[in-house]
Design a protein around this motif. Sequence first.
Motif, short mmCIF file in Angstrom:
data_model
loop_
_atom_site.label_atom_id
_atom_site.label_comp_id
_atom_site.label_asym_id
_atom_site.label_seq_id
_atom_site.Cartn_x
_atom_site.Cartn_y
_atom_site.Cartn_z
N ASP A 209 0.85 -1.18 0.00
CA ASP A 209 0.00 0.00 0.00
C ASP A 209 0.89 1.23 0.00
N SER A 210 0.32 2.38 0.38
CA SER A 210 1.05 3.64 0.30
C SER A 210 0.57 4.57 1.39
N GLU A 211 1.37 5.61 1.65
CA GLU A 211 0.93 6.65 2.57
C GLU A 211 -0.34 7.32 2.05
N THR A 212 -0.49 7.43 0.73
CA THR A 212 -1.69 8.00 0.14
C THR A 212 -2.82 6.99 0.27
N VAL A 646 18.22 8.97 4.50
CA VAL A 646 19.12 7.96 5.04
C VAL A 646 18.44 6.59 4.95
N ASP A 647 19.20 5.58 4.58
CA ASP A 647 18.67 4.21 4.53
C ASP A 647 19.64 3.28 5.24
N SER A 662 15.50 -3.98 6.21
CA SER A 662 15.93 -2.71 5.60
C SER A 662 14.98 -1.60 6.00
N LEU A 663 15.55 -0.42 6.16
CA LEU A 663 14.78 0.78 6.49
C LEU A 663 15.08 1.84 5.44
N THR A 664 14.04 2.40 4.84
CA THR A 664 14.19 3.54 3.95
C THR A 664 13.67 4.78 4.65
N ASN A 665 14.24 5.92 4.30
CA ASN A 665 13.91 7.19 4.97
C ASN A 665 13.98 7.00 6.49
N LEU A 666 15.15 6.57 6.92
CA LEU A 666 15.37 6.19 8.32
C LEU A 666 14.97 7.30 9.30
N LEU A 667 15.23 8.56 8.95
CA LEU A 667 14.94 9.68 9.84
C LEU A 667 13.53 10.23 9.64
N ASN A 668 12.76 9.56 8.78
CA ASN A 668 11.35 9.92 8.54
C ASN A 668 11.20 11.39 8.11
N MET A 687 7.91 9.30 0.31
CA MET A 687 7.51 8.15 1.11
C MET A 687 8.10 8.25 2.52
N PRO A 688 7.30 7.99 3.56
CA PRO A 688 7.81 8.04 4.93
C PRO A 688 8.72 6.86 5.23
N ARG A 689 9.15 6.78 6.49
CA ARG A 689 9.98 5.66 6.92
C ARG A 689 9.25 4.35 6.65
N SER A 690 9.99 3.38 6.08
CA SER A 690 9.40 2.08 5.77
C SER A 690 10.36 0.98 6.20
N LEU A 691 9.81 -0.07 6.75
CA LEU A 691 10.58 -1.22 7.21
C LEU A 691 10.17 -2.46 6.42
N ILE A 692 11.16 -3.21 5.96
CA ILE A 692 10.90 -4.47 5.28
C ILE A 692 11.81 -5.53 5.89
N VAL A 693 11.24 -6.67 6.26
CA VAL A 693 12.02 -7.80 6.76
C VAL A 693 11.79 -8.98 5.82
N GLY A 694 12.79 -9.84 5.72
CA GLY A 694 12.68 -10.96 4.80
C GLY A 694 13.46 -12.17 5.26
#
Length: 699
Positions: A209-212, A646-647, A662-668, A687-694
């Motif tokens: 999904d998305s922030e929107t 920052v990622d 992984s974290l994208t936009n670490l500092l939000n 896009m705000p901070r996002s976390l993905i685990v795998g």
Amino acid sequence: MKTKFNLSSTAMATLACCSTLAQAQLQTIEVTAAKDRYTPMQTQAATRSPVPVEQVPQSVVSIPRSIIEDQASKTVSDVLRNVSNVNEIDPRDSNNVGFKVRGFNAAMVIDGVSVPGWFQNQESLVGVQQIDVIKGPAGGLYGSGQAIGNYSTVGGTITVTTKSPEAKAYREVGIKAGTYGRRQAHFDVNQPLNDAWAFRINGETDRSDSETQGVFFRKTALNPSLAWSPDAKTKVVIKARMLDNTTVDFSGLPRASANSLEPAAGLSRSTFVTARGLPDTTQKSRGLNVQWTQVLNDDWTFKALAAHNTAEVDQRGVFPFPYGRAGGFGTNVVLSGARLWEKLTSDTLQLSLATAVKSGNALHRISFGIDRDETRDDGFMSFANLPFVMTDLSSNVRPAWGEPAVPAAANQQRNSSTSTVVYVQDQIQLGALHLHGSLRHTRTEAKDRYLDWGINNQSTNNKVTPRLGAVYNASDVLSFFGGYSQMARVPFGSLFSVAPKMEEAEQKELGLRIKGWNGVSATAALFDIQRKNAAVADPVNMGLSVQTGVQQAKGLDLDLRWQASPSLAWIAAFTHQTAEITQDTNAAWVGKRLFNVPEQTLRVAARYDVRQGDWRGLGLGLGATHRFSLAGDTSNTFFTPAVTLVDAQASYKRGSMRYSASLTNLLNKQYFAPMAYFGGGQVVPGMPRSLIVGVSTQF
């Protein structure tokens, strides 16, 4: 304030500075393939022949599979942030825009073929082995770059090499999950059938999904391939490509006024400008690619490639009318809707012969061949039966969607192009000097038909495009290069008052390379690209275009890989450029910065892998990406501010299992970027901070 580059004076200073390095005869540091995971030794992308990158007189940057995996890249844009001077694409804008290199559009080539479809950022990464970025025009290196629906090669070419069947069995399955509803499953199975045959298939299903609110992304990819190699002289590889993307159309957020930088007050970042019952937007890509390599004897090698590719898009959207750059500001706007349907078909045939000839002290690598592309573009755009309704976007009330009427077949768009290219290329090695020369003759026969607009153009164009360059090895680790290249392509995507002629571009480039100096491999280049015959507004016929535009980009970019130790690897990418309009039918636009092109970008990333001890198998990554302000429209009425993101990544491999996060936009960071919908004018929230685990396993 704009910084102007003087190409010749800056080049002299750079050469003088680096000559000291050459004279010092720096010691060559051998880095094994196991250590130097981020620097491929060879690429076929730049010359369609396997030569070391340091012998190519043009900037070429490679992204191997290891970077994609270490940084847990989700999109092609995530991958290409590691290359200087490539623009970022927000996933919500992927329906409307492709990649730019050095300020101009770049074509995407998959397994040697310029495939149709302008949604480059929605390619699946599951089957990608390597991505190479050729910066600047390269004489229409792959066919003519003419595939309708793809972008031109003015800024460069993004070449994607997919995974091929191998002689060793390999299996991998994995899953990922994360914020904003991310859930993904993928697999990759390689199976040799006997000594001559091998089969491979990989694929993925990806949902997020998305922030929107209400905006989602669904991707399904499947890539089967078969290889036959009965002996050391013959190899045939057959690859199929199936890719489906489903999302909903997003036009961005309107601003408060023509020169405001952010959305209108009262609009949350998650606001979706839409209608009740808006249908999904779908994209379907299909392809079949057959490559045959035959060593004829000790001197000659024959290659043949045949491909059939299709792309179909059905896009329905709602937007403020008039769109951002012309109006539709504030929270109270008039909404309109439209449907774009398009089917693109491309058939490609490439035949070539290559040989190596020794003449005195010179070694010539000569290749010549013929490429033929036949492309077709059928489509229509119609506006929805959605009444022009004044809507308060700050409320949750939206008008109902009304499906547009499909135009009569006779009034739909019918574009087609046939391109025939004959080329010859000579790469000469003369001691420390490497010379490159090629000529390509391109003949295109194009039809551009859209009777709703009174367009029924037919044209035939011929153009010879040269590519010249030289590389001088000053030492084992330092080389200098200079090059000149042109491209020519019949443009599509605009409604021309008269039959379109070839859009042209030329690049002058001067640079240096470092390879193997204390683990450092780097390319720094000064460049000057001029685009001619660009489509601009016809001052006499409203809504139509003429080809009198000229644009220019010049500056410096740097790409660096540093294997500081067997465990620590660094990536750096820097850009400083001026990209602007130099000639236009609208005099007020001359001197304006090109839309959505930053003057400066910087990317720094590091990866540390523990290779010994109790924590062996642990990997940690950290990166930062900075980009300068961006022009939000062609008239430069507003600029979105600069931002630094920052990622971070972590992975742990234990036996056959691999765990990752992984974290994208670490500092939000909360920021906005220009929206490319209808050529710009609105903004999209980053896009705000996002976390993905795998987790994945190999067996």
